[in-house]
Every structure is written in C-alpha cells, then in structure tokens.
Write a protein that holds these residues in place. Structure first.
Motif, mmCIF file in Angstrom:
data_model
loop_
_atom_site.group_PDB
_atom_site.id
_atom_site.type_symbol
_atom_site.label_atom_id
_atom_site.label_comp_id
_atom_site.label_asym_id
_atom_site.label_seq_id
_atom_site.Cartn_x
_atom_site.Cartn_y
_atom_site.Cartn_z
ATOM 1 N N LYS A 286 26.947 43.629 44.583
ATOM 2 C CA LYS A 286 28.086 42.972 43.712
ATOM 3 C C LYS A 286 27.538 43.131 42.320
ATOM 4 O O LYS A 286 26.372 42.599 41.936
ATOM 5 C CB LYS A 286 28.066 41.481 44.059
ATOM 6 C CG LYS A 286 29.260 40.481 43.403
ATOM 7 C CD LYS A 286 29.290 39.189 44.037
ATOM 8 C CE LYS A 286 30.329 38.609 43.098
ATOM 9 N NZ LYS A 286 30.706 37.332 43.723
ATOM 10 N N ALA A 287 28.445 43.415 41.302
ATOM 11 C CA ALA A 287 28.095 43.584 39.835
ATOM 12 C C ALA A 287 27.741 41.979 39.379
ATOM 13 O O ALA A 287 28.439 41.012 39.547
ATOM 14 C CB ALA A 287 29.419 44.155 38.977
ATOM 15 N N ILE B 61 29.862 42.159 29.026
ATOM 16 C CA ILE B 61 30.951 41.416 29.456
ATOM 17 C C ILE B 61 30.498 40.620 30.959
ATOM 18 O O ILE B 61 29.751 40.818 31.362
ATOM 19 C CB ILE B 61 32.318 42.194 29.556
ATOM 20 C CG1 ILE B 61 31.967 43.427 30.800
ATOM 21 C CG2 ILE B 61 32.776 43.107 28.406
ATOM 22 C CD1 ILE B 61 33.194 44.162 31.358
ATOM 23 N N ASN B 62 31.475 39.870 30.962
ATOM 24 C CA ASN B 62 31.396 39.119 32.320
ATOM 25 C C ASN B 62 31.992 40.172 33.558
ATOM 26 O O ASN B 62 32.975 40.730 33.156
ATOM 27 C CB ASN B 62 32.138 37.712 32.159
ATOM 28 C CG ASN B 62 31.960 36.899 33.430
ATOM 29 O OD1 ASN B 62 32.065 37.374 34.758
ATOM 30 N ND2 ASN B 62 31.979 35.797 33.482
ATOM 31 N N PRO B 63 31.099 40.111 34.454
ATOM 32 C CA PRO B 63 31.710 41.263 35.600
ATOM 33 C C PRO B 63 33.057 40.877 36.086
ATOM 34 O O PRO B 63 33.665 41.958 36.424
ATOM 35 C CB PRO B 63 30.509 41.194 36.743
ATOM 36 C CG PRO B 63 29.213 40.594 35.872
ATOM 37 C CD PRO B 63 29.947 39.601 34.866
ATOM 38 N N SER B 64 33.426 39.797 36.187
ATOM 39 C CA SER B 64 34.842 39.298 36.364
ATOM 40 C C SER B 64 35.741 40.137 35.670
ATOM 41 O O SER B 64 37.088 40.276 36.006
ATOM 42 C CB SER B 64 35.118 37.960 36.379
ATOM 43 O OG SER B 64 35.174 37.518 34.970
ATOM 44 N N GLN B 65 35.516 40.679 34.412
ATOM 45 C CA GLN B 65 36.431 41.275 33.400
ATOM 46 C C GLN B 65 36.423 42.752 33.812
ATOM 47 O O GLN B 65 37.262 43.605 33.289
ATOM 48 C CB GLN B 65 36.068 41.274 32.183
ATOM 49 C CG GLN B 65 36.146 39.693 31.567
ATOM 50 C CD GLN B 65 35.459 39.549 29.925
ATOM 51 O OE1 GLN B 65 34.271 39.561 30.135
ATOM 52 N NE2 GLN B 65 36.270 39.548 29.146
ATOM 53 N N LEU B 66 35.583 43.322 34.716
ATOM 54 C CA LEU B 66 35.700 44.696 35.240
ATOM 55 C C LEU B 66 37.016 44.968 36.004
ATOM 56 O O LEU B 66 37.527 44.105 36.338
ATOM 57 C CB LEU B 66 34.514 44.913 36.129
ATOM 58 C CG LEU B 66 32.976 45.031 35.554
ATOM 59 C CD1 LEU B 66 32.048 45.013 36.610
ATOM 60 C CD2 LEU B 66 32.734 46.163 34.537
ATOM 61 N N PRO B 67 37.444 46.182 35.901
ATOM 62 C CA PRO B 67 38.577 46.437 36.737
ATOM 63 C C PRO B 67 38.226 46.212 38.141
ATOM 64 O O PRO B 67 37.218 46.274 38.591
ATOM 65 C CB PRO B 67 38.924 47.941 36.413
ATOM 66 C CG PRO B 67 38.256 48.210 35.209
ATOM 67 C CD PRO B 67 37.187 47.344 35.279
#
Length: 142
Positions: free
Chosen positions: A102-103, A82-88
């Motif tokens: 930073k992921a 997934i795109n790291p922006s989709q992480l909680p």
C-alpha cells in the motif's frame, strides 16, 4: 565489523557527493533567477548541488517540493511529494496486486521535457507510473 563500518562510511560519503547543501549566494545567478521567476512567492528555499545542477527545495502545506536547474537556469526536473490518496486509483491497485504494497510515500515528478510521472517509494524501491497511472518501471529509491 570493520567491513560493515567501512561500507557505512562509503555510503554516507556517496550521498554527500551526490547532493550537497549550499548557500544561495553560491548558486549561479541564472539558476536562481529561473527559480524565482517560476515561484515568486516562495521565500524559504534551500539549495543543493546535485550532479552539476542546482536543486531548490522548499515545503508547502507540509509537503516537500524540489526543482532542478542547470547552471544556465534551464529547468531540469522536479519532484513534489503528495498524499498517496492523490495517486490515480490504478496506481494503488497495481501496487496491491503485483507487490502487495500500500503506497505510503508518493510524488509527482516532471522531467526535462515536462513529462509527468508518479512515483511510489516503498521497500527501498521507486515504482514509476505514467501520468495516467500505467506502470512503467522499478528503480532505486532516491
């Protein structure tokens, strides 16, 4: 120099033993049928053998997907990049606070019991978080 070369050869061999590409015709019928039932629209799938199981790999919208099945077609896990922006938000906050990282690479994983976790891969490590974004553990990057 010889020692370094030997270590590199052993490492490459170890990775090849863990995951070996294989033609679909060599995948047990039950494993293929289970995958096809779960993903009837997926057509460009490649298969690997991994520790006695069979891993289906494919891409959707530029992201890698994989699912693992036993010889008898029982689901044994999955990983979806997934795109790291989709992480909680809590995952990114934890990574910055505790590791100053930073992921850049992330995935959603599901185990045999369908328990979902998030994984952040960085600096050769896999940082694992529960489905709510709570930190669980650090493991080796796969």
């Amino acid at each position: 120099m010889k020692r370094l070369l030997l270590m590199m050869v052993v490492t490459v061999f170890a990775f090849q033993v863990n995951a070996q590409n294989m033609p679909g015709s060599k995948v047990p019928k039950e494993a293929k049928m289970a995958f096809e039932k779960a993903h009837p629209a997926v057509k460009n799938v490649t298969w690997e053998s991994e520790r006695g199981n069979f891993e289906a790999n494919w891409r959707v919208a530029g992201f890698d997907h994989s699912e693992l099945y036993t010889r008898k077609g029982v689901f044994a896990g999955s990983e979806i990049d997934i795109n790291p922006s989709q992480l909680p938000v809590s995952v990114n906050e934890y990574m910055l606070k505790h590791y100053r990282i930073k992921a850049k690479e992330a995935s959603v994983n599901e185990d045999t019991n369908h328990v979902k976790t998030y994984e952040v891969d960085a600096k050769g490590k896999a940082y694992i978080f529960d489905s709510n974004g709570k930190f669980l553990k650090v493991g080796e990057d796969d």
